[in-house]
Motif scaffolding. Structure first.
Motif, short mmCIF file in Angstrom:
data_model
loop_
_atom_site.label_atom_id
_atom_site.label_comp_id
_atom_site.label_asym_id
_atom_site.label_seq_id
_atom_site.Cartn_x
_atom_site.Cartn_y
_atom_site.Cartn_z
N GLU A 241 -99.14 -0.88 42.12
CA GLU A 241 -100.55 -0.47 42.21
C GLU A 241 -100.78 0.41 43.44
O GLU A 241 -101.66 0.17 44.26
CB GLU A 241 -101.45 -1.71 42.24
N GLN A 242 -99.96 1.47 43.54
CA GLN A 242 -100.12 2.45 44.60
C GLN A 242 -101.32 3.34 44.28
O GLN A 242 -101.61 3.58 43.11
CB GLN A 242 -98.84 3.28 44.72
N PRO A 243 -102.00 3.85 45.30
CA PRO A 243 -103.18 4.69 45.03
C PRO A 243 -102.80 5.89 44.16
O PRO A 243 -101.75 6.51 44.33
CB PRO A 243 -103.62 5.13 46.44
N SER A 244 -103.67 6.22 43.24
CA SER A 244 -103.47 7.37 42.37
C SER A 244 -103.67 8.66 43.16
O SER A 244 -104.53 8.73 44.04
CB SER A 244 -104.47 7.31 41.21
N PRO A 245 -102.90 9.73 42.86
CA PRO A 245 -103.15 11.02 43.50
C PRO A 245 -104.47 11.65 43.04
O PRO A 245 -104.89 12.67 43.59
CB PRO A 245 -101.95 11.87 43.06
N PHE A 246 -105.11 11.04 42.04
CA PHE A 246 -106.39 11.53 41.54
C PHE A 246 -107.40 10.37 41.56
O PHE A 246 -107.75 9.82 40.52
CB PHE A 246 -106.25 12.10 40.13
N PRO A 247 -107.85 9.98 42.76
CA PRO A 247 -108.73 8.81 42.86
C PRO A 247 -110.06 8.99 42.16
O PRO A 247 -110.75 8.01 41.89
CB PRO A 247 -108.92 8.66 44.39
N TRP A 248 -110.44 10.23 41.84
CA TRP A 248 -111.69 10.49 41.15
C TRP A 248 -111.59 10.23 39.65
O TRP A 248 -112.60 10.22 38.96
CB TRP A 248 -112.11 11.94 41.38
N LEU A 249 -110.37 10.03 39.14
CA LEU A 249 -110.17 9.82 37.71
C LEU A 249 -110.34 8.33 37.40
O LEU A 249 -109.53 7.51 37.84
CB LEU A 249 -108.77 10.30 37.32
N PRO A 250 -111.40 7.95 36.66
CA PRO A 250 -111.75 6.52 36.51
C PRO A 250 -110.94 5.81 35.44
O PRO A 250 -111.48 5.29 34.47
CB PRO A 250 -113.24 6.59 36.14
N LEU A 251 -109.61 5.77 35.61
CA LEU A 251 -108.74 5.12 34.64
C LEU A 251 -107.71 4.27 35.37
O LEU A 251 -107.17 4.69 36.39
CB LEU A 251 -108.02 6.17 33.78
N PRO A 252 -107.41 3.08 34.85
CA PRO A 252 -106.36 2.25 35.46
C PRO A 252 -105.00 2.94 35.35
O PRO A 252 -104.69 3.56 34.33
CB PRO A 252 -106.38 0.96 34.63
N ALA A 257 -92.04 3.87 39.13
CA ALA A 257 -90.77 3.55 39.79
C ALA A 257 -90.65 2.07 40.18
O ALA A 257 -89.60 1.44 39.93
CB ALA A 257 -90.58 4.45 41.01
N PRO A 258 -91.66 1.45 40.80
CA PRO A 258 -91.51 0.03 41.15
C PRO A 258 -91.30 -0.86 39.93
O PRO A 258 -90.59 -1.87 40.01
CB PRO A 258 -92.82 -0.30 41.86
N LEU A 259 -91.89 -0.50 38.79
CA LEU A 259 -91.68 -1.29 37.57
C LEU A 259 -90.25 -1.15 37.07
O LEU A 259 -89.63 -2.12 36.61
CB LEU A 259 -92.65 -0.84 36.47
N GLY A 315 -95.45 12.21 34.40
CA GLY A 315 -94.57 12.21 35.56
C GLY A 315 -94.11 10.80 35.86
O GLY A 315 -93.57 10.10 35.01
N GLU A 316 -94.34 10.37 37.08
CA GLU A 316 -93.88 9.04 37.52
C GLU A 316 -95.04 8.04 37.57
O GLU A 316 -95.05 7.13 38.39
CB GLU A 316 -93.21 9.15 38.89
N ARG A 317 -96.01 8.21 36.68
CA ARG A 317 -97.15 7.30 36.65
C ARG A 317 -97.54 7.01 35.22
O ARG A 317 -97.41 7.87 34.34
CB ARG A 317 -98.33 7.91 37.42
N ILE A 318 -98.02 5.78 34.95
CA ILE A 318 -98.54 5.43 33.64
C ILE A 318 -100.05 5.23 33.76
O ILE A 318 -100.54 4.72 34.77
CB ILE A 318 -97.85 4.18 33.05
#
Length: 439
Positions: A241-252, A257-259, A315-318
């Motif tokens: 649960e690292q901060p998203s590079p797009f904090p304005w995007l209201p999606l979980p 990589a940690p997973l 990329g490296e995020r779901i």
């Protein structure tokens, strides 16, 4: 000295004695009639929260039309106010499940902040639930059966009789000469639970007299195991649960990589925990979709379709996209008063920060091939700029673009890493928030 059943009930309910109200789910059947009678009697000698009963009328059989009147007479005799709620049961493959969904939706509307809904389910119900789910191939969470307590709306749902047998409840009802409703559908063996109750459990208890008690105890052990799995999931998700590079995007979203450092079993456990408030979880055969998403090439942008939305990999995020999030109007919108925020149909809000540019402004959406002037970089291809920014592909089609005539003036500054104007103004976009499916 209080009778055993009353004393056990009072002990079970001790942590919720300061709740604003206790609502009793009152079907009029044996279980809820005993629970209502127990609580009404305890209220005479104990300081309890305000009591109220809730009867949900499903309208599925003619006999049920007389039940609200019966429930009203019982409540009147005990001095407990009754609320009758009529619901519509959606047609579907499982009538039992549809009725249950409608019933719990009604309960959610009744329970206020900190209030408690009390349900009369007992030990025999717990044993039936465990065996039923075992036959359906449920995992640990399903086999934990019915929890003693869980959250409901802004309050709590409690099953305070879960350690009491049906025989104990019937003995209490007969001792106090209570009358209750016998639902005709409870004798119909076409319903799975009735088949277990009337055909399977009598044979089990003939051979193993403690079968019901042992199955209910097994459900408690499995509930404890599920609690440990939840704790493990919480530990594993902390890293993802690292901060998203797009904090304005209201999606979980989660970092991938940690997973990927976890075993397959721990990945599934963490994802079940993360997805459970967002969607109905897939069965074992459908977890291949997760492996395909996880193992896809970096630029593939795959997705995994689930019951209530899609899991996207960028990329490296779901990212979790609830059903309906991508639905919006991509028609052009004139911005007649750019000094004021512009509401975009189904796509959030757009605003100009700083001096408003001159001319007639219009908001359009991507068609492909757009070129934009970037201070210090000249005319650049918008697609290339979006690739540089790493903006997820599922957002790009709904990215609002500001035009003056045929000139593309700006894309929202939050969407990329480049400057959008040398004239002291910026275009800011606040995307649509979709409440369904957001933590």
């Amino acid at each position: 000295m209080k009778p055993l059943l009353s004393a056990k009930l009072l002990q079970t309910l001790a942590p919720w004695r300061n709740a604003p109200a206790w609502h009793i789910a009152f079907s009029g059947g044996l279980d809820s009639t005993v629970l209502l009678h127990l609580l009404a009697n305890l209220a005479k000698t104990e300081k309890l929260p305000a009591l109220g009963a809730v009867h949900v009328h499903h309208g599925l059989q003619a006999a049920a039309d007389a039940w609200p009147a019966h429930c009203q007479s019982v409540c009147d005799a005990l001095g407990v106010p009754l609320k009758v709620m009529r619901v519509q049961v959606r047609a579907g493959a499982s009538l039992e499940r549809a009725a249950r969904d409608a019933r719990y939706q009604a309960f959610s509307e009744v329970v206020g902040a900190g209030e408690v809904l009390l349900i009369g389910q007992h030990r025999d119900d717990q044993a039936e639930t465990l065996l039923f789910r075992l036959l359906r191939g449920a995992g640990v969470q399903g086999l934990a059966a019915m929890p003693m307590q869980r959250a409901l709306a802004g309050g709590h749902l409690l099953r305070p009789l879960l350690r009491s047998s049906r025989a104990q409840l019937q003995a209490y009802a007969e001792e106090h000469q209570l009358t209750w409703i016998e639902d005709p559908s409870n004798a119909d063996p076409r319903f799975s639970r009735n088949y277990l109750r009337h055909r399977v459990f009598p044979r089990l208890t003939e051979r193993w007299p403690q079968a019901v008690a042992n199955l209910a105890r097994a459900a408690e052990h499995l509930s404890e195991a599920q609690g440990l799995l939840d704790e493990l999931a919480h530990i594993d998700l902390q890293a993802a649960e690292q901060p998203s590079p797009f904090p304005w995007l209201p999606l979980p979203s989660l970092a991938l990589a940690p997973l990927c450092e976890l075993s397959d079993a721990r990945q599934r456990n963490a994802l079940r925990h993360w997805l459970s408030p967002l969607t109905r979880l897939p069965d074992s055969d459908h977890w291949a979709g997760w492996h395909s998403l996880r193992d896809a090439k970096l630029d593939a942008q795959p997705l995994w379709r689930l019951a209530n939305g899609d899991l996207h990999r960028c990329g490296e995020r779901i990212w979790w996209l609830p059903s309906g999030w991508s639905e919006f109007s991509d028609a052009s919108v004139s911005w007649a008063q750019p000094q004021n925020p512009l509401e975009l149909p189904g796509n959030g809000q757009l605003r100009l920060i700083g001096r408003v540019p001159e001319g007639v402004l219009q908001v359009r959406y991507r068609q492909g091939g757009e070129i934009i002037d970037i201070p210090g970089r000249g005319r650049r291809d918008l697609k290339r700029l979006l690739n540089e920014s790493g903006l997820p592909g599922f957002v790009r089609g709904r990215l609002p673009l500001l035009y003056r005539g045929e000139q593309l003036l700006a894309a929202p500054s939050l969407a990329g890493l480049w400057k959008t104007s040398n004239d002291g103004w910026q275009l800011h976009w606040m995307p649509q928030t979709c409440d369904q499916g957001l933590s």
